[in-house]
Design a protein around this motif. Sequence first.
Motif, short mmCIF file in Angstrom:
data_model
loop_
_atom_site.label_atom_id
_atom_site.label_comp_id
_atom_site.label_asym_id
_atom_site.label_seq_id
_atom_site.Cartn_x
_atom_site.Cartn_y
_atom_site.Cartn_z
N GLN A 26 -10.96 -37.81 1.31
CA GLN A 26 -12.42 -37.65 1.41
C GLN A 26 -13.12 -38.29 0.22
O GLN A 26 -14.18 -38.93 0.38
CB GLN A 26 -12.76 -36.17 1.50
N ARG A 27 -12.56 -38.13 -0.95
CA ARG A 27 -13.16 -38.74 -2.14
C ARG A 27 -13.10 -40.26 -2.07
O ARG A 27 -14.06 -40.95 -2.46
CB ARG A 27 -12.44 -38.23 -3.40
N ILE A 28 -12.00 -40.79 -1.57
CA ILE A 28 -11.89 -42.24 -1.40
C ILE A 28 -12.94 -42.72 -0.41
O ILE A 28 -13.62 -43.72 -0.62
CB ILE A 28 -10.49 -42.63 -0.92
N GLY A 29 -13.10 -41.97 0.68
CA GLY A 29 -14.07 -42.34 1.70
C GLY A 29 -15.50 -42.32 1.20
O GLY A 29 -16.33 -43.13 1.62
N GLU A 65 -15.85 -45.58 -0.50
CA GLU A 65 -15.65 -46.74 0.38
C GLU A 65 -16.29 -46.43 1.72
O GLU A 65 -15.61 -46.25 2.73
CB GLU A 65 -14.15 -47.03 0.53
N SER A 66 -17.60 -46.36 1.73
CA SER A 66 -18.33 -45.84 2.89
C SER A 66 -18.20 -46.70 4.15
O SER A 66 -18.48 -46.23 5.24
CB SER A 66 -19.81 -45.68 2.54
N GLY A 67 -17.78 -47.95 4.01
CA GLY A 67 -17.68 -48.81 5.19
C GLY A 67 -16.32 -48.86 5.83
O GLY A 67 -16.11 -49.58 6.80
N LYS A 68 -15.37 -48.09 5.32
CA LYS A 68 -13.98 -48.16 5.80
C LYS A 68 -13.62 -46.89 6.56
O LYS A 68 -13.90 -45.78 6.11
CB LYS A 68 -13.03 -48.39 4.62
N TRP A 69 -12.93 -47.05 7.69
CA TRP A 69 -12.63 -45.91 8.56
C TRP A 69 -11.34 -45.19 8.21
O TRP A 69 -11.18 -44.00 8.50
CB TRP A 69 -12.58 -46.36 10.02
N LYS A 129 -14.77 -33.44 12.35
CA LYS A 129 -15.85 -33.96 11.51
C LYS A 129 -15.46 -35.31 10.91
O LYS A 129 -16.25 -36.27 10.93
CB LYS A 129 -16.16 -32.95 10.39
N HIS A 130 -14.25 -35.40 10.40
CA HIS A 130 -13.80 -36.66 9.81
C HIS A 130 -13.51 -37.71 10.87
O HIS A 130 -13.72 -38.91 10.64
CB HIS A 130 -12.57 -36.41 8.94
N LEU A 131 -13.07 -37.28 12.04
CA LEU A 131 -12.82 -38.23 13.12
C LEU A 131 -14.13 -38.85 13.62
O LEU A 131 -14.16 -40.02 14.00
CB LEU A 131 -12.09 -37.55 14.27
N ALA A 132 -15.19 -38.06 13.60
CA ALA A 132 -16.50 -38.60 14.00
C ALA A 132 -16.93 -39.70 13.04
O ALA A 132 -17.44 -40.75 13.46
CB ALA A 132 -17.54 -37.48 14.03
N THR A 133 -16.70 -39.48 11.75
CA THR A 133 -17.02 -40.52 10.75
C THR A 133 -16.17 -41.75 10.97
O THR A 133 -16.67 -42.89 10.95
CB THR A 133 -16.80 -39.97 9.33
N ALA A 134 -14.87 -41.55 11.19
CA ALA A 134 -13.96 -42.67 11.40
C ALA A 134 -14.35 -43.47 12.64
O ALA A 134 -14.34 -44.71 12.63
CB ALA A 134 -12.53 -42.16 11.53
N GLN A 135 -14.73 -42.76 13.70
CA GLN A 135 -15.09 -43.45 14.94
C GLN A 135 -16.39 -44.22 14.79
O GLN A 135 -16.55 -45.31 15.36
CB GLN A 135 -15.18 -42.45 16.09
N ASN A 136 -17.32 -43.68 14.04
CA ASN A 136 -18.58 -44.40 13.80
C ASN A 136 -18.33 -45.73 13.09
O ASN A 136 -19.04 -46.71 13.33
CB ASN A 136 -19.53 -43.54 12.96
N LEU A 137 -17.31 -45.76 12.25
CA LEU A 137 -17.00 -46.97 11.49
C LEU A 137 -16.07 -47.91 12.24
O LEU A 137 -16.20 -49.13 12.14
CB LEU A 137 -16.36 -46.58 10.16
N ALA A 138 -15.13 -47.35 13.00
CA ALA A 138 -14.12 -48.17 13.68
C ALA A 138 -14.52 -48.56 15.09
O ALA A 138 -13.99 -49.52 15.64
CB ALA A 138 -12.79 -47.44 13.70
#
Length: 216
Positions: free
Chosen positions: A51-54, A57-61, A96-105
């Motif tokens: 989460q801290r890495i994300g 690195e806001s543009g990476k899924w 919650k994290h999968l939603a973020t990943a899907q928005n990016l990927a």
Amino acid sequence: MKKYLLSFALAFMSLTAFAQADYEKIMSEKIAKIETCKTTEDFQTLSNDFQRIGSKESGKWLPSYYAAFCYIQKGRVMMREGKTQDLDEVANQADKHLATAQNLAGADNSEIHLLRKMAYSLRMMVNPQQRYMTDGMKAAEELQIAEKLDPSNPRIALIKAEDIYFTPEQYGGSKTKGIEMFKKTLEQYNAYKPKSSMDPNWGKGEAEYFISQPAK
């Protein structure tokens, strides 16, 4: 002026390259730690790291993907320990994290849909009889989407084999059939090439473990 702009551009490119190299190094180190995690605390700590890495690195899924994966693995440990009543919250955090990943990927990502399947399966285990027709059906739908997007993905075959292996025989499961499916899964792992060193590549060791177990 042109010389100044060129120097600035070269300096910017160098900084970007160093930042990317640093990101890949940190991610690779954290991904390698997944295999060593044993407890719920281990997986929670590692999820926090991703989460801290994300956040940086806001543009990476992939950081959000692995944060979700760690929550799911945490839930699977809880399930083995009989702590099923707390699985809803774990699945919520994973989603919650999968939603973020899907928005990016994007929506057409087999790996993300597979983790959604696993999150629904965790929810179902809170009360399998009551939730099979809701969370169980949603899990099956996500698995179908994942397989349609990438039929060669060995993690899909792994989860399908797990489902057969752990399902009671009266409901269509079979440890013998499950082990045969794990063997085919291992063949897929041996042929599969991830897109990069950081892309999902988990599960081969699990397939090997089940193959080594006698069918009962």
